[in-house]
Design a protein around this motif. Structure first.
Motif, PDB file in Angstrom:
ATOM      1  N   ASN A  96       0.827  -1.220   0.000  1.00 28.77           N
ATOM      2  CA  ASN A  96       0.000   0.000   0.000  1.00 28.77           C
ATOM      3  C   ASN A  96       0.859   1.267   0.000  1.00 28.77           C
ATOM      4  OD1 ASN A  96      -2.321  -1.546   0.126  1.00 28.77           O
ATOM      5  ND2 ASN A  96      -2.454  -1.448   2.354  1.00 28.77           N
ATOM      6  N   TYR A  97       0.348   2.305  -0.646  1.00 32.11           N
ATOM      7  CA  TYR A  97       1.015   3.613  -0.594  1.00 32.11           C
ATOM      8  C   TYR A  97       0.846   4.199   0.813  1.00 32.11           C
ATOM      9  CZ  TYR A  97       1.852   4.517  -5.616  1.00 32.11           C
ATOM     10  OH  TYR A  97       2.326   4.496  -6.912  1.00 32.11           O
ATOM     11  N   VAL A  98       1.965   4.592   1.425  1.00 30.65           N
ATOM     12  CA  VAL A  98       1.899   5.281   2.719  1.00 30.65           C
ATOM     13  C   VAL A  98       1.620   6.762   2.448  1.00 30.65           C
ATOM     14  CG1 VAL A  98       3.201   5.914   4.788  1.00 30.65           C
ATOM     15  CG2 VAL A  98       3.536   3.650   3.742  1.00 30.65           C
ATOM     16  N   PRO A  99       0.578   7.351   3.067  1.00 31.57           N
ATOM     17  CA  PRO A  99       0.282   8.761   2.779  1.00 31.57           C
ATOM     18  C   PRO A  99       1.507   9.642   2.993  1.00 31.57           C
ATOM     19  CG  PRO A  99      -1.497   7.776   4.048  1.00 31.57           C
ATOM     20  CD  PRO A  99      -0.393   6.761   3.994  1.00 31.57           C
ATOM     21  N   PRO A 100       1.832  10.510   2.026  1.00 27.51           N
ATOM     22  CA  PRO A 100       3.009  11.381   2.159  1.00 27.51           C
ATOM     23  C   PRO A 100       2.815  12.377   3.308  1.00 27.51           C
ATOM     24  CG  PRO A 100       1.732  11.991   0.222  1.00 27.51           C
ATOM     25  CD  PRO A 100       1.107  10.759   0.780  1.00 27.51           C
ATOM     26  N   LYS A 101       3.901  12.732   3.939  1.00 22.89           N
ATOM     27  CA  LYS A 101       3.831  13.674   5.065  1.00 22.89           C
ATOM     28  C   LYS A 101       4.232  15.090   4.628  1.00 22.89           C
ATOM     29  CE  LYS A 101       2.802  10.548   8.238  1.00 22.89           C
ATOM     30  NZ  LYS A 101       2.385   9.574   7.205  1.00 22.89           N
ATOM     31  N   VAL A 102       4.971  15.176   3.522  1.00 18.78           N
ATOM     32  CA  VAL A 102       5.446  16.495   3.075  1.00 18.78           C
ATOM     33  C   VAL A 102       4.262  17.268   2.479  1.00 18.78           C
ATOM     34  CG1 VAL A 102       6.919  17.691   1.404  1.00 18.78           C
ATOM     35  CG2 VAL A 102       7.784  15.661   2.606  1.00 18.78           C
ATOM     36  N   PRO A 103       4.025  18.497   2.966  1.00 18.33           N
ATOM     37  CA  PRO A 103       2.874  19.254   2.456  1.00 18.33           C
ATOM     38  C   PRO A 103       3.012  19.559   0.969  1.00 18.33           C
ATOM     39  CG  PRO A 103       3.851  20.333   4.369  1.00 18.33           C
ATOM     40  CD  PRO A 103       4.786  19.239   3.958  1.00 18.33           C
ATOM     41  N   GLY A 104       1.868  19.638   0.289  1.00 12.86           N
ATOM     42  CA  GLY A 104       1.884  20.143  -1.081  1.00 12.86           C
ATOM     43  C   GLY A 104       1.892  19.048  -2.126  1.00 12.86           C
ATOM     44  N   PHE A 105       1.473  19.457  -3.302  1.00 13.95           N
ATOM     45  CA  PHE A 105       1.366  18.545  -4.449  1.00 13.95           C
ATOM     46  C   PHE A 105       2.580  18.807  -5.324  1.00 13.95           C
ATOM     47  CE2 PHE A 105      -0.531  15.834  -7.417  1.00 13.95           C
ATOM     48  CZ  PHE A 105      -0.598  16.411  -8.679  1.00 13.95           C
ATOM     49  N   ILE A 106       3.726  18.346  -4.814  1.00 15.50           N
ATOM     50  CA  ILE A 106       4.959  18.710  -5.526  1.00 15.50           C
ATOM     51  C   ILE A 106       5.807  17.461  -5.744  1.00 15.50           C
ATOM     52  CG2 ILE A 106       5.231  21.080  -4.676  1.00 15.50           C
ATOM     53  CD1 ILE A 106       7.141  19.676  -2.496  1.00 15.50           C
ATOM     54  N   VAL A 107       6.733  17.560  -6.669  1.00  7.26           N
ATOM     55  CA  VAL A 107       7.744  16.509  -6.819  1.00  7.26           C
ATOM     56  C   VAL A 107       9.071  17.215  -7.007  1.00  7.26           C
ATOM     57  CG1 VAL A 107       8.628  14.675  -8.264  1.00  7.26           C
ATOM     58  CG2 VAL A 107       6.170  14.859  -7.888  1.00  7.26           C
ATOM     59  N   GLY A 108      10.020  16.932  -6.120  1.00 12.53           N
ATOM     60  CA  GLY A 108      11.346  17.531  -6.282  1.00 12.53           C
ATOM     61  C   GLY A 108      12.343  16.442  -6.635  1.00 12.53           C
ATOM     62  N   ILE A 109      13.248  16.795  -7.558  1.00 15.80           N
ATOM     63  CA  ILE A 109      14.325  15.855  -7.899  1.00 15.80           C
ATOM     64  C   ILE A 109      15.582  16.325  -7.177  1.00 15.80           C
ATOM     65  CG2 ILE A 109      15.778  14.970  -9.772  1.00 15.80           C
ATOM     66  CD1 ILE A 109      13.354  15.061 -11.589  1.00 15.80           C
ATOM     67  N   LYS A 110      16.317  15.396  -6.616  1.00 16.98           N
ATOM     68  CA  LYS A 110      17.502  15.735  -5.806  1.00 16.98           C
ATOM     69  C   LYS A 110      18.489  16.562  -6.640  1.00 16.98           C
ATOM     70  CE  LYS A 110      17.425  11.577  -2.902  1.00 16.98           C
ATOM     71  NZ  LYS A 110      18.008  10.210  -2.762  1.00 16.98           N
ATOM     72  N   PRO A 111      19.061  17.630  -6.068  1.00 15.90           N
ATOM     73  CA  PRO A 111      20.026  18.463  -6.817  1.00 15.90           C
ATOM     74  C   PRO A 111      21.192  17.639  -7.371  1.00 15.90           C
ATOM     75  CG  PRO A 111      19.465  19.494  -4.707  1.00 15.90           C
ATOM     76  CD  PRO A 111      18.835  18.133  -4.707  1.00 15.90           C
ATOM     77  N   GLU A 112      21.630  16.637  -6.568  1.00 21.30           N
ATOM     78  CA  GLU A 112      22.766  15.826  -7.053  1.00 21.30           C
ATOM     79  C   GLU A 112      22.366  14.995  -8.281  1.00 21.30           C
ATOM     80  OE1 GLU A 112      21.466  15.902  -4.090  1.00 21.30           O
ATOM     81  OE2 GLU A 112      21.324  13.934  -3.099  1.00 21.30           O
ATOM     82  N   SER A 113      21.102  14.588  -8.330  1.00 24.45           N
ATOM     83  CA  SER A 113      20.663  13.842  -9.519  1.00 24.45           C
ATOM     84  C   SER A 113      20.599  14.774 -10.720  1.00 24.45           C
ATOM     85  CB  SER A 113      19.293  13.218  -9.257  1.00 24.45           C
ATOM     86  OG  SER A 113      19.380  12.233  -8.253  1.00 24.45           O
ATOM     87  N   LEU A 114      20.081  15.982 -10.505  1.00 22.22           N
ATOM     88  CA  LEU A 114      20.025  16.962 -11.598  1.00 22.22           C
ATOM     89  C   LEU A 114      21.435  17.261 -12.099  1.00 22.22           C
ATOM     90  CD1 LEU A 114      17.379  19.474 -10.136  1.00 22.22           C
ATOM     91  CD2 LEU A 114      17.023  17.796 -11.972  1.00 22.22           C
ATOM     92  N   ARG A 115      22.361  17.369 -11.157  1.00 21.78           N
ATOM     93  CA  ARG A 115      23.762  17.664 -11.527  1.00 21.78           C
ATOM     94  C   ARG A 115      24.361  16.488 -12.312  1.00 21.78           C
ATOM     95  NH1 ARG A 115      26.586  17.036  -6.510  1.00 21.78           N
ATOM     96  NH2 ARG A 115      26.529  14.863  -7.185  1.00 21.78           N
ATOM     97  N   ASP A 116      24.184  15.272 -11.765  1.00 19.78           N
ATOM     98  CA  ASP A 116      24.849  14.099 -12.356  1.00 19.78           C
ATOM     99  C   ASP A 116      24.273  13.748 -13.729  1.00 19.78           C
ATOM    100  OD1 ASP A 116      25.359  12.321  -9.205  1.00 19.78           O
ATOM    101  OD2 ASP A 116      26.324  14.081 -10.113  1.00 19.78           O
ATOM    102  N   TYR A 117      22.979  14.027 -13.925  1.00 17.02           N
ATOM    103  CA  TYR A 117      22.351  13.568 -15.168  1.00 17.02           C
ATOM    104  C   TYR A 117      22.101  14.718 -16.144  1.00 17.02           C
ATOM    105  CZ  TYR A 117      21.869   8.997 -13.074  1.00 17.02           C
ATOM    106  OH  TYR A 117      22.156   7.786 -12.495  1.00 17.02           O
ATOM    107  N   GLU A 118      22.686  15.917 -15.857  1.00 15.71           N
ATOM    108  CA  GLU A 118      22.506  17.031 -16.793  1.00 15.71           C
ATOM    109  C   GLU A 118      23.216  16.697 -18.108  1.00 15.71           C
ATOM    110  OE1 GLU A 118      24.293  20.704 -15.636  1.00 15.71           O
ATOM    111  OE2 GLU A 118      23.149  21.874 -17.087  1.00 15.71           O
ATOM    112  N   TYR A 119      22.485  16.855 -19.230  1.00 10.42           N
ATOM    113  CA  TYR A 119      23.049  16.497 -20.541  1.00 10.42           C
ATOM    114  C   TYR A 119      23.763  17.687 -21.160  1.00 10.42           C
ATOM    115  CZ  TYR A 119      23.436  14.691 -25.282  1.00 10.42           C
ATOM    116  OH  TYR A 119      23.931  14.277 -26.471  1.00 10.42           O
ATOM    117  N   PRO A 120      24.937  17.567 -21.740  1.00  9.08           N
ATOM    118  CA  PRO A 120      25.748  16.348 -21.841  1.00  9.08           C
ATOM    119  C   PRO A 120      26.931  16.333 -20.882  1.00  9.08           C
ATOM    120  CG  PRO A 120      26.511  17.927 -23.453  1.00  9.08           C
ATOM    121  CD  PRO A 120      25.460  18.653 -22.620  1.00  9.08           C
ATOM    122  N   GLU A 121      27.056  17.378 -19.993  1.00  3.45           N
ATOM    123  CA  GLU A 121      28.278  17.492 -19.168  1.00  3.45           C
ATOM    124  C   GLU A 121      28.202  16.687 -17.869  1.00  3.45           C
ATOM    125  OE1 GLU A 121      29.530  19.498 -22.294  1.00  3.45           O
ATOM    126  OE2 GLU A 121      30.674  18.561 -20.682  1.00  3.45           O
ATOM    127  N   GLY A 122      27.000  16.280 -17.462  1.00  3.86           N
ATOM    128  CA  GLY A 122      26.880  15.554 -16.190  1.00  3.86           C
ATOM    129  C   GLY A 122      27.719  14.284 -16.173  1.00  3.86           C
TER     130      GLY A 122
END
Ligand SMILES: C[C@H](O)[C@@H](O)CC(=O)C(=O)O
Length: 315
Positions: free
Chosen positions: A274-300
């Motif tokens: 079962n999905y555990v109800p999220p505790k973080v307020p808001g209808f948002i999705v954040g991607i980790k800065p390190e993931s954005l950094r590592d997977y930035e095309y094409p220099e990541g």
């Protein structure tokens, strides 16, 4: 949970005023929408506390992707059951004999007491879908998802009518962009499971319109979530639907695709299927800065590694 879901706990009129009912009144009027919400109001707190205790039902797509070996299907389905999952979906449509063999494996592993669905991702013509699903009927799929073109409402209605005597429902919606398409699917009895997608629809208001229409037609909303961050987004809609509109969990479940959650700031949690109800307020999705950094095309660095390994060529 109330604080995180405050918009969803507005009073009925306020919530309905956020929805554009243009083109919908032949299926659901504003007054009917208010009545649906008000009917649920007196018991919504009880459903909220139930969700906080047990969560919202999920089904997994991660055991049955096309191309998985028989051994991989067996291993993943066994592991998923050990973690409490009782609802499964398998991809079909490439080769009928292959699908029959994989269906047999699935049912041997999970048994016939578990929910098992299949998904063709728009592969067939109408009669081909009927014939193919008739051959898979002995394995008792709850639904066939996207059997034909997602724009072919009457085609879905013909498939649904033909498969109904076999106890197989039609599910669709992941490619549906708006409430008018869903309205026609519902009016034509062309789907028995309404699969809203959090990112393909035109925003929260549009999705709320479809959830309320599905409640009026008594069609379970089983959101699509087989893509990046879709699980994180769509869980909110399912919990809103249960608490304020449908008021039932019968044949309702939200897809869980177990990939890429490690890159999310607030990844979904599945506990005992079962999905555990999220505790973080808001209808948002954040991607980790390190993931954005590592997977930035094409220099990541992730791309640099793929270029070095020759898996991709830098354009
Ligand atoms: C991964 C793609 O978005 C699609 O295959 C997912 C899908 O159709 C589903 O999960 O359902």
């Amino acid at each position: 949970m109330h604080s995180e879901y405050s918009i969803l706990f507005q009073d009925a009129e306020q919530l309905v005023n956020t929805i554009d009912f243009t083109y919908m009144s032949d299926a659901l009027t504003k007054e009917e929408a208010v009545a649906i919400l008000k009917k649920m109001d007196s018991t919504k707190a009880q459903r909220e506390s139930e969700l906080l205790k047990t969560g919202y039902p999920s089904y997994t797509t991660s055991c049955g992707w096309l191309g998985y070996s028989d051994e991989k299907i067996t291993k993943l389905a066994t592991e998923a059951m050990a973690e409490g999952t009782t609802r499964f979906k398998m991809k079909v449509g490439k080769d009928l004999q292959d699908d029959i063999r994989r269906a047999k494996i699935f049912r041997e592993v999970i048994g016939f007491d578990k929910i098992w669905c299949v998904d063709a991702n728009q592969k067939w013509d109408v009669q081909e879908a009927i014939d193919w699903m008739t051959a898979l009927a002995p394995y008792k799929p709850l639904w066939i998802e996207e059997p034909t073109s997602p724009d072919d409402i009457l085609g879905h209605a013909a498939i649904a009518k033909a498969l109904n005597p076999l106890g197989i429902g039609v599910a669709t919606g992941e490619m549906c962009q708006n409430r008018v398409m869903f309205k026609q699917f519902l009016q034509a009895n062309a789907l028995q499971f309404c699969q809203i997608d959090a990112c393909r629809m035109g925003g929260v208001n549009e999705v709320l319109a479809v959830i309320l229409m599905a409640a009026k037609f008594d069609v379970p909303v089983c959101p699509h979530a087989g893509g990046v961050a879709l699980c994180e987004l769509v869980q909110h809609y399912s919990m809103f639907d249960y608490i304020r509109c449908a008021g039932s969990l019968k044949n309702r479940m939200t897809e869980f695709a177990d990939h890429l959650h490690e890159h999310m700031l607030d990844p979904v949690t599945i506990n005992n299927g079962n999905y555990v109800p999220p505790k973080v307020p808001g209808f948002i999705v954040g991607i980790k800065p390190e993931s954005l950094r590592d997977y930035e095309y094409p220099e990541g660095p992730a791309w640099q590694k793929l270029f070095e390994e020759g898996l991709f060529e830098k354009e």
